[in-house]
Design an enzyme around this catalytic site. Sequence first.
Site, PDB file in Angstrom:
ATOM      1  CB  VAL A  79      -8.964  28.052 -31.319  1.00  0.00           C
ATOM      2  CG1 VAL A  79     -10.962  28.670 -32.176  1.00  0.00           C
ATOM      3  CG2 VAL A  79      -9.020  27.531 -30.107  1.00  0.00           C
ATOM      4  CB  SER A  80     -10.545  26.346 -37.139  1.00  0.00           C
ATOM      5  OG  SER A  80      -9.996  25.138 -36.897  1.00  0.00           O
TER       6      SER A  80
END
Length: 423
Positions: free
Chosen positions: A90-91
């Site tokens: 997840v950025s």
Amino acid sequence: MPVRPDEKEVRVTQMAEPRTSADRAAQLRAALVDTLRDEGMVTRALVEAAVRVVPRERFMPAGTPLEVAYAYDNSVVTKRDQHGMAISSVSAAYIQARMLELAELRPGMTVLEVGSGGLNAAYIAEIVGPEGRVVSIDIDPEVIDRAATALDATGYSSRVRVLVADAEHGVPDEGPFDAIIVTVGAWDIAPAWLGQLAPDGVLVLPLIMNGVTRTIGFRRDGDQLVSTSAEVAGFVPMQGAGSHANQVLELADTTGGKVKLSFDSGAPPDLIQLDGVLNAGAAEWWSGVTVSHGISFADLHLWLAWYLDGFCRLAADEGSALAARKRWLPFAVVRGAGLACLVLRDAMQGAGAEFGARAYGRDGQVAAAALIEQIQAWDRAGRHTPPTFAYWPAGGDRSQIRADATVMNKTHGVVTISWPTSS
């Protein structure tokens, strides 16, 4: 009975405390939005509204602390390969928000997301609204299953279509897309993306250029793509047909530790000349170019990647002699039997640092001179003006490439960089 000022203060604080994890998440979400606005990563009301609404924590691995889920610059790994390398994540919140802004999304748009995790697709669905369409693809069925589960649990499954697909080949029976957002590191731009991008569409992707990545917002202009903005960001690399393998050279030093040189493309010939290059002592040369503490110099790395022949990424194992030395950066250059890495030392009466080269081997001074020359060139021509990029697919008309542009070859076309002269 009157309340003493100190008692009133305590009671107000207690009333503000969240009573449940959902309350705490909402509190952290609001604080994150405030930070994103303060840092200039969110400027559009549609993006701000999406980040305020989507429960970010619901797309994280189980057990992820809320403070981690809602941190400004934390990426969270969701899957690793057999070697422990991250292959899905997840950025960080700031780069997700910035990519949404670069995509110039509006209600009613049709959007493709390459590299699924669920969270970004939920943000996109909020922005494009019920009249819009979101397609999210990933090559890994496990990643898609996880994204689909999270989207269903948060009420977005009816608004996002998730598919297992190799992005290199596009999405059959879909498009044209008003925007394509790529959330994995891409070495090149797949022809299928251009084929499914609307005539005035926007492509946002982390483009790897000689080992250095920039997340670039491109707008279509006929056959070519022209950048509108770029951000510093790192992503897990593309898998499948669009993946790119670097050439890696492993060197041993006097401690037995390993140092790895990674060449994106165009590795110098006769790398065997570097055998034993770390066994002798190192010498240092300094550029006279300084930077104040707290000031980003990420564009220096980009400049070196484009203009320094023999440029490579450098990694050193814990316990190696190089790792034990302070103030080195993971970039280097090779010249013949010489290696020079980028280093810093204190300068400006302790208020900043000076860039230099630490050189090894018979041709170390030659390598150091090449590195110093480009540090000084960046200082003269690059450090005060951001560059612009363009992409020209194979077979297109390249006669309009700017005279001041530098060209980098890719498999399916060329990318250019233009660094305007500062006024």
